[in-house]
Enzyme design. Structure first.
Site, PDB file in Angstrom:
ATOM      1  N   LYS A   1      -6.582  -4.439 -23.509  1.00 19.27           N
ATOM      2  CA  LYS A   1      -7.134  -4.662 -24.959  1.00 19.27           C
ATOM      3  C   LYS A   1      -6.368  -4.432 -25.906  1.00 19.27           C
ATOM      4  O   LYS A   1      -5.472  -5.348 -26.164  1.00 19.27           O
ATOM      5  CB  LYS A   1      -8.363  -3.669 -24.730  1.00 19.27           C
ATOM      6  CG  LYS A   1      -9.387  -3.770 -23.723  1.00 19.27           C
ATOM      7  CD  LYS A   1     -10.729  -2.845 -23.828  1.00 19.27           C
ATOM      8  CE  LYS A   1     -11.646  -3.162 -22.816  1.00 19.27           C
ATOM      9  NZ  LYS A   1     -11.246  -2.489 -21.342  1.00 19.27           N
TER      10      LYS A   1
ATOM     11  N   ASP B   1     -11.598   8.128 -21.910  1.00 11.69           N
ATOM     12  CA  ASP B   1     -11.203   6.732 -21.463  1.00 11.69           C
ATOM     13  C   ASP B   1     -10.844   6.109 -22.784  1.00 11.69           C
ATOM     14  O   ASP B   1     -11.447   5.888 -23.640  1.00 11.69           O
ATOM     15  CB  ASP B   1     -12.645   6.206 -20.999  1.00 11.69           C
ATOM     16  CG  ASP B   1     -12.622   4.743 -20.825  1.00 11.69           C
ATOM     17  OD1 ASP B   1     -11.832   4.162 -20.926  1.00 11.69           O
ATOM     18  OD2 ASP B   1     -13.514   4.385 -19.872  1.00 11.69           O
TER      19      ASP B   1
ATOM     20  N   GLU C   1       0.803  -1.205   0.023  1.00  8.52           N
ATOM     21  CA  GLU C   1       0.005  -0.153  -0.045  1.00  8.52           C
ATOM     22  C   GLU C   1       0.978   1.299   0.113  1.00  8.52           C
ATOM     23  O   GLU C   1       1.777   1.272   0.682  1.00  8.52           O
ATOM     24  CB  GLU C   1      -0.856   0.053   1.199  1.00  8.52           C
ATOM     25  CG  GLU C   1      -2.231  -0.681   1.119  1.00  8.52           C
ATOM     26  CD  GLU C   1      -2.652  -1.700   1.616  1.00  8.52           C
ATOM     27  OE1 GLU C   1      -1.627  -2.650   1.790  1.00  8.52           O
ATOM     28  OE2 GLU C   1      -3.581  -2.120   1.893  1.00  8.52           O
TER      29      GLU C   1
HETATM   30  N1  DSN Z   1     -16.030  -5.119 -20.653  1.00  9.36           N
HETATM   31  C1  DSN Z   1     -15.454  -4.324 -21.688  1.00  9.36           C
HETATM   32  C2  DSN Z   1     -15.569  -4.330 -23.126  1.00  9.36           C
HETATM   33  O1  DSN Z   1     -16.003  -5.263 -23.509  1.00  9.36           O
HETATM   34  O2  DSN Z   1     -15.480  -3.617 -23.747  1.00  9.36           O
HETATM   35  C3  DSN Z   1     -15.750  -2.846 -21.216  1.00  9.36           C
HETATM   36  O3  DSN Z   1     -15.721  -2.896 -19.750  1.00  9.36           O
END
Ligand code: DSN
Length: 416
Positions: A231, A202, A58
């Site tokens: 992603k 975002d 922390e």
């Molecule tokens: N679950 C993500 C998506 O598939 O875009 C977004 O939080």
């Protein structure tokens, strides 16, 4: 089998080991088109599965509440330094557990409960945490939502400005989860400046494209940038918040002690590895290939009569309205899954169906590009989608899909 191999897990808990191997095999055989997913490198996998998971820390480097941070401080500092270099930001916080906590930190940093936030409506392509009613962000804050044009499928920045001037939100989100088009960061920044709101970009979906120069960067426009790391950025499940110096302290305080306890240090190390990978020139080639594949797939789908929201794509993501094909998104996604093509059903703007049974499907090319598929394969993917979406030849297509994918190596898997 899974790579790295998992002999100790196999001895200790063969049930779980078998499931890990089975998932690796499944990911190898399928065409994975879920727009928010990818394949991480074996190096990222190794960092994620390391002893760093054993440590509590922390606080921030040099200011921790637990002893024994000689190594962890260096891990976190490395991740921060690489994030700053890759995105060209003044400050980075690499501790948020995932995208939703990262966005919540922005609320905690800049809004009091009940104050007003503006974001893209969820069914238009926004995210739950941008103020949607069922999310804590819609329950604990007042929210106003912008949309996309019914005919264009695109955000109209004049309408966003009109709404912002009328409602005067204290914070504005741009970005979302089902936006196939370029986000106009300078236009959002001008609106935020006009009303004195904090602009939060975002970039969870497009972070890898931004890093690789295949989408304009919000840096210099949005003082606060949130992103997941898993992603298009191709790292582990995690998140980061990047800011200018003026907003750094508020964000750090909001993440810890505001929202979270100990950071997940194994994830931080894996984020550092992924950012190191993204700093290499080959990552820029990857990001541009993701976009080229999405464009080629979109064109091939349009040729086959699919109705794409906004008519196409500028990034990695394609949103299809299946209404004209006379099939709903959920049965289509299920039929495609049986055909070895994995994606998700999705609402489309102005959907007349319910979110759990919507009219659309969402596709992305980040994962197939990592596997090495190129624009030349996209017409074949479109053909398979066209046939499988109505349940035609699904078993046959599944075999053809698995045969195609067997020629493309997968990080994290080796044929045993
Ligand atoms: N679950 C993500 C998506 O598939 O875009 C977004 O939080």
């Amino acid at each position: 089998m899974h790579v790295p191999n998992i002999p100790s897990l196999t001895d200790a808990d063969p049930q779980v080991a078998d499931l890990v191997h089975a998932e690796a095999q499944r990911q190898f055989e399928k065409i994975r088109l879920i727009a928010s997913e990818n394949y991480v490198s074996t190096a990222v996998l190794e960092a994620t599965g390391s002893v760093l998971t054993n440590k509590y820390s922390e606080g921030y480097a040099g200011r921790r509440y637990y002893e024994g941070q000689q190594v962890i401080d260096q891990v976190e500092q490395l991740a921060v330094a690489r994030a700053k270099e890759l995105f060209g930001v003044e400050h980075a916080n690499v501790q948020p557990y995932s995208g939703s906590p990262a966005n919540l930190a922005a609320y905690l940093a800049f809004l009091e409960p009940g104050e007003k936030v503006m974001g893209m409506a969820l069914p238009m392509g926004g995210h739950l945490t941008h103020g949607w009613s069922v999310s804590a962000t819609g329950k604990w804050f007042e929210s106003v939502r912008y949309t996309v044009g019914k005919d264009t499928g695109r955000v109209d920045m004049d309408e966003v400005r009109d709404l912002a001037l009328a409602e005067r939100p204290k914070m504005i989100f741009c970005g979302g989860t089902a936006i196939p088009r370029t986000i106009d960061f300078p236009a959002f920044a001008a609106i935020a400046e006009e009303i004195g709101a904090v602009l939060v970009a975002d970039i969870a979906h497009i972070a890898g494209l931004v890093a690789g120069g295949a989408h304009p960067s919000p840096v210099g426009h949005a003082p606060v940038i949130t992103t997941t790391t898993h992603k298009t950025l191709r790292g582990p499940r995690g998140a980061m918040i990047m800011t200018d110096s003026a907003h750094a302290k508020a964000i750090d305080k909001a993440v810890f002690p505001g929202l979270q306890g100990g950071p997940h240090n194994h994830t931080t190390a894996a984020i550092a590895v992924a950012l190191g990978e993204a700093l290499r020139p080959s990552f820029s080639e990857y990001a541009h290939a993701v976009v080229a594949n999405a464009r080629a797939l979109a064109e091939a789908l349009v040729e086959r009569g699919f109705d794409l929201v906004s008519g196409g794509t500028d990034n990695h993501l394609i949103l299809i309205d299946l209404t004209s094909k006379d099939i709903a998104g959920k049965p289509a996604a299920q039929a495609l899954d049986r055909a070895g093509i994995e994606l998700n059903y999705n609402t489309v703007p102005y959907d007349t169906r319910k979110p759990f049974d919507p009219s659309g499907i969402r596709l992305g090319t980040a994962a197939v590009t990592t596997r090495g598929l190129g624009v030349e394969q996209m017409p074949l993917l479109a053909e398979w989608i066209d046939r499988a979406v109505v349940g035609e030849d699904v078993e046959k297509i599944a075999l053809e899909v698995s045969e195609l994918m067997s020629a493309y190596p997968m990080p994290g898997f080796a044929v045993s």
